[in-house]
Every structure is written in structure tokens, then in C-alpha cells.
Motif scaffolding. Structure first.
Motif, PDB file in Angstrom:
ATOM      1  N   THR A   1       0.830  -1.209   0.000  1.00  0.00           N
ATOM      2  CA  THR A   1       0.000   0.000   0.000  1.00  0.00           C
ATOM      3  C   THR A   1       0.862   1.257   0.000  1.00  0.00           C
ATOM      4  N   GLN A   2       1.921   1.246   0.803  1.00  0.00           N
ATOM      5  CA  GLN A   2       2.807   2.401   0.877  1.00  0.00           C
ATOM      6  C   GLN A   2       3.521   2.638  -0.458  1.00  0.00           C
ATOM      7  N   VAL A   3       3.964   1.555  -1.096  1.00  0.00           N
ATOM      8  CA  VAL A   3       4.625   1.684  -2.400  1.00  0.00           C
ATOM      9  C   VAL A   3       3.666   2.247  -3.440  1.00  0.00           C
TER      10      VAL A   3
ATOM     11  N   ASN B   1      12.884  -1.432  -1.000  1.00  0.00           N
ATOM     12  CA  ASN B   1      13.869  -2.303  -0.338  1.00  0.00           C
ATOM     13  C   ASN B   1      13.258  -3.010   0.868  1.00  0.00           C
ATOM     14  N   ALA B   2      12.482  -2.258   1.656  1.00  0.00           N
ATOM     15  CA  ALA B   2      11.818  -2.874   2.813  1.00  0.00           C
ATOM     16  C   ALA B   2      10.818  -3.928   2.373  1.00  0.00           C
TER      17      ALA B   2
ATOM     18  N   THR C   1      11.347 -11.593   1.366  1.00  0.00           N
ATOM     19  CA  THR C   1      12.338 -12.649   1.587  1.00  0.00           C
ATOM     20  C   THR C   1      12.125 -13.344   2.923  1.00  0.00           C
ATOM     21  N   GLU C   2      11.870 -12.552   3.974  1.00  0.00           N
ATOM     22  CA  GLU C   2      11.626 -13.143   5.296  1.00  0.00           C
ATOM     23  C   GLU C   2      10.366 -13.996   5.278  1.00  0.00           C
ATOM     24  N   GLY C   3       9.317 -13.534   4.583  1.00  0.00           N
ATOM     25  CA  GLY C   3       8.096 -14.324   4.488  1.00  0.00           C
ATOM     26  C   GLY C   3       8.325 -15.643   3.767  1.00  0.00           C
TER      27      GLY C   3
END
Length: 243
Positions: free
Chosen positions: A139-141, A197-198, A204-206
Motif C-alpha cells: 500500500t505504501q509503495v 527495499n523494505a 524474503t523473510e516471508g
């Protein structure tokens, strides 16, 4: 079967049922997180760690007691077999050995599945948090992209207005406005890059959490197959004893 081992067997079957429900593919981790956030679970969370440790201690004690019984009746079984005693006494010792082995399997699998259940709940909670973070980052992107497009469109309109007018004062004012818009666009681009990037990091963590959950599911399936094989062996042994 005594009361304590009946309770352990019921606890084992309950663990199997709960883990099977948690592994249902059509219930998402976000749904499980909403279920875990009910007021009833929040009240139980205060006593959860104490209850978990208490059950762990009880199962360990029962497991060690079952190991002791297996070793005891195994040695007695060997001695009685070597002494060639009458068949009724030998069958009685064999029955005791079978029950102690059954109790060993019940307590061992109950202890293991209790740890698996806690780990499964933890992984589901972590995966739900990562999915929520992933949605927020998306949403932020999207918001940052829309704002950048809006400023770029305004910049293009100002450039068109500047090319159609020859007034120097308006041109200077437009240049200053254009510079400000350029700075704003650069700032939004930097924020967009940081957010992107975030987003990739969270993705990746998911994926890592999902891979760990799949590995746990495969290990659980393997253990369930072993448990079914052991159950079949126990049923065959009981059928032989009945004969």
C-alpha cells in the motif's frame, strides 16, 4: 489401561487433531491470528507458559517411568524365557512388557507433538505478521508511486506553460517552482526506493518462514507415517495376544 495412560492417550489424539486443523491449507495465517487474538486466548496467554512447562514436566516424568518399566520387564522377560517357566507366567510378563512399550510410545509421541504444536503456532503467528507487513508495504509503495506520477504530471504542465510565455518574471517563478518540484520528485523517489527495499526484505523473510513451515509439515507427515506403522504393529501384537 490405567487412568494416567488413558489421559495421555486422549491428550495425544487431541494433539494430532489440533495439528491437523492448523495444517488445513484453506485457513490462512491471518485468519489464525484473528482467532488467536480473541479475548479468551488473551486471558489464557498469561498462564500459557506455565501450563506449557507443567505439561512438559509431566510428560517427561511419564516418559521416564515408561522407559523404566520397559527396561524392567525386558530383563524379566529374558530371565523368564531362559528359565523355561510355565507358559502362563511367561505370557503375563510378555503382557506387562507390551503395555510398558505402549506407554513409552504414547508418552514419547505426546511429548514430541506438544513441542511441534507450540512451534506450529509460533510459525503461524510469525507468518501472519509478515503477511500483514507485506500488505502494508504494498500500500505504501502504491501511494508513493501515485504521488510521484502526480508531481511529474504537474512538472510537465509547468514546462508547457513556460514554453508558451515570454514573461521573464513568470519564467523565473516557474523555474523556482520547477526546481522545488524536482526536489520533491527526488525525495519521493528516494522514499519509494527505501520502501521498495523494505518490501523485498519482508518478502524474503516471508518466504523463509513459509519454507520453514513446509519443512515442519513434511517432518510432521513423516512422523505420522511412523506413528501409523507403530499403531499397526501394536494392533497386530494385540490380535496375536487375543488369539
Amino acid at each position: 489401561m490405567t487412568f494416567q495412560w488413558t489421559a495421555v492417550a486422549a491428550f495425544l489424539y487431541g494433539e494430532i487433531g489440533v495439528i491437523l486443523v492448523l495444517c488445513l491449507p484453506f485457513i490462512s495465517p491471518l485468519r489464525w491470528q484473528k482467532i488467536f487474538m480473541f479475548s479468551l486466548w488473551s486471558k489464557m496467554a498469561v498462564f500459557w507458559n506455565k501450563m506449557f512447562l507443567t505439561i512438559i514436566v509431566l510428560l517427561i516424568v511419564l516418559f521416564l517411568d515408561a522407559v523404566r518399566e520397559v527396561r524392567k520387564y525386558s530383563s524379566v522377560h529374558v530371565n523368564e524365557k531362559a528359565a523355561n517357566v510355565n507358559s502362563s507366567a511367561f505370557d503375563h510378563i510378555q503382557m506387562k512388557l507390551f503395555r510398558s512399550q505402549r506407554n513409552l510410545y504414547l508418552s514419547g509421541f505426546s511429548l514430541f507433538l506438544w513441542l511441534v504444536l507450540r512451534r506450529t503456532v509460533t510459525l503461524l503467528t510469525q507468518l501472519a505478521k509478515e503477511m500483514a507487513s507485506h500488505a502494508a508495504l504494498e500500500t505504501q509503495v502504491n501511494d508513493a508511486t501515485e504521488a510521484a506520477k502526480k508531481y511529474m504530471a504537474e512538472n510537465e504542465r509547468l514546462q508547457e506553460a513556460l514554453s508558451g510565455k515570454g514573461d521573464s518574471k513568470k519564467k523565473e517563478s516557474t523555474d523556482a517552482t520547477q526546481e522545488k518540484l524536482k526536489e520533491e520528485v527526488e525525495r519521493l523517489k528516494a522514499e519509494l526506493q527505501k520502501t521498495s527495499n523494505a518490501f523485498h526484505k519482508a518478502k524474503t523473510e516471508g518466504a523463509a518462514v513459509k519454507k520453514q513451515s513446509e519443512s515442519l509439515r513434511r517432518e510432521y507427515d513423516h512422523l505420522m507415517k511412523e506413528f501409523e506403522q507403530l499403531q499397526q504393529r501394536l494392533n497386530k501384537a494385540e490380535d496375536k495376544k487375543d488369539l
